[in-house]
Design an enzyme around this catalytic site. Structure first.
Site, PDB file in Angstrom:
ATOM      1  N   TYR A 239      39.572  39.627  89.684  1.00 49.43           N
ATOM      2  CA  TYR A 239      39.636  40.282  88.380  1.00 49.43           C
ATOM      3  C   TYR A 239      40.590  41.468  88.455  1.00 49.43           C
ATOM      4  O   TYR A 239      41.341  41.757  87.521  1.00 49.43           O
ATOM      5  CB  TYR A 239      38.241  40.746  87.949  1.00 49.43           C
TER       6      TYR A 239
ATOM      7  N   ASN B  71      37.029  32.766  77.152  1.00 48.14           N
ATOM      8  CA  ASN B  71      37.991  31.681  77.194  1.00 48.14           C
ATOM      9  C   ASN B  71      37.403  30.437  76.531  1.00 48.14           C
ATOM     10  O   ASN B  71      36.382  29.934  76.978  1.00 48.14           O
ATOM     11  CB  ASN B  71      38.330  31.396  78.665  1.00 48.14           C
TER      12      ASN B  71
ATOM     13  N   CYS C 178      39.663  29.538  84.403  1.00 51.98           N
ATOM     14  CA  CYS C 178      38.997  30.808  84.655  1.00 51.98           C
ATOM     15  C   CYS C 178      38.058  30.704  85.862  1.00 51.98           C
ATOM     16  O   CYS C 178      37.572  31.708  86.361  1.00 51.98           O
ATOM     17  CB  CYS C 178      38.227  31.262  83.424  1.00 51.98           C
ATOM     18  N   HIS C 179      37.818  29.477  86.349  1.00 52.50           N
ATOM     19  CA  HIS C 179      36.940  29.342  87.519  1.00 52.50           C
ATOM     20  C   HIS C 179      37.650  29.795  88.793  1.00 52.50           C
ATOM     21  O   HIS C 179      37.027  29.942  89.826  1.00 52.50           O
ATOM     22  CB  HIS C 179      36.483  27.894  87.655  1.00 52.50           C
TER      23      HIS C 179
ATOM     24  N   GLU D  59      38.860  21.703  94.461  1.00 53.31           N
ATOM     25  CA  GLU D  59      40.266  22.070  94.610  1.00 53.31           C
ATOM     26  C   GLU D  59      40.662  22.471  96.028  1.00 53.31           C
ATOM     27  O   GLU D  59      41.833  22.657  96.305  1.00 53.31           O
ATOM     28  CB  GLU D  59      40.591  23.223  93.657  1.00 53.31           C
TER      29      GLU D  59
END
Length: 149
Positions: A90, A113, A121-122, A148
DNA sequence: GGCGCCGTCTTCT
DNA sequence: AGAAGACGGCGCC
């Protein structure tokens, strides 16, 4: 448009053929059935979502201009620059938009979002490895990050 | 490492 | 004007 998974159905809102909204089924905790896609259509948006949820890289389809304050637009724009497998904090985002001290406001913007998965945003974590939060529930955030890496 | 407090900024009441 | 929020940093145990 809907995409069915073993965790529930993902609802995607389209306007003018572009993505305008995306809602994920709420998951209080990581459920028993392992995650899998059970049904999806064969169009660009579905293919993108399918790829993301399969841990593959894919080009983000056209998004409809996201509604929000100017500040939120900056934050979301910065988030969408994060590529798969990478993460930002952040604080780093706050710095990127020129307001290094507005970290808390950045977190707030993430939570608003309208299109998770499309604006990743994850991939935004706390400065000390903490996950922060996720609008659709932390299990989703953990799942997506796992896929990912 | 964990917990609490204060600083900071945007948004909603 | 006041409160709250997906934070960060620092001090203290």
């Amino acid at each position: 448009m809907k995409i069915e998974t073993t965790w529930g159905s993902i609802e995607i809102k389209l306007l003018d053929g572009k993505v305008a909204g995306c809602t994920l089924p709420f998951l209080p905790t990581q459920p028993n059935p392992p995650f899998a896609i059970t049904d999806a259509e064969n169009d660009p948006v579905s293919r993108f979502v399918t790829a993301v949820l399969s841990g593959k890289n894919a080009k983000v389809p056209a998004l409809r201009k996201t509604q929000g304050t100017e500040f939120q637009q900056y934050v979301w724009m910065e988030i969408s620059k994060i590529s798969a497998g990478e993460t930002r904090t952040y604080g780093e985002l706050a710095e990127a938009i020129g307001r290094p001290k507005a970290v808390r406001a950045v977190g707030s913007a993430c939570g608003h979002n309208p299109v998770p998965l499309f604006i990743p945003c994850h991939r935004v974590k706390g400065a000390h490895g903490g996950l922060g939060g996720f609008s659709a529930g932390l299990p989703w955030k953990m799942l997506l990050l796992t896929l990912e890496t």
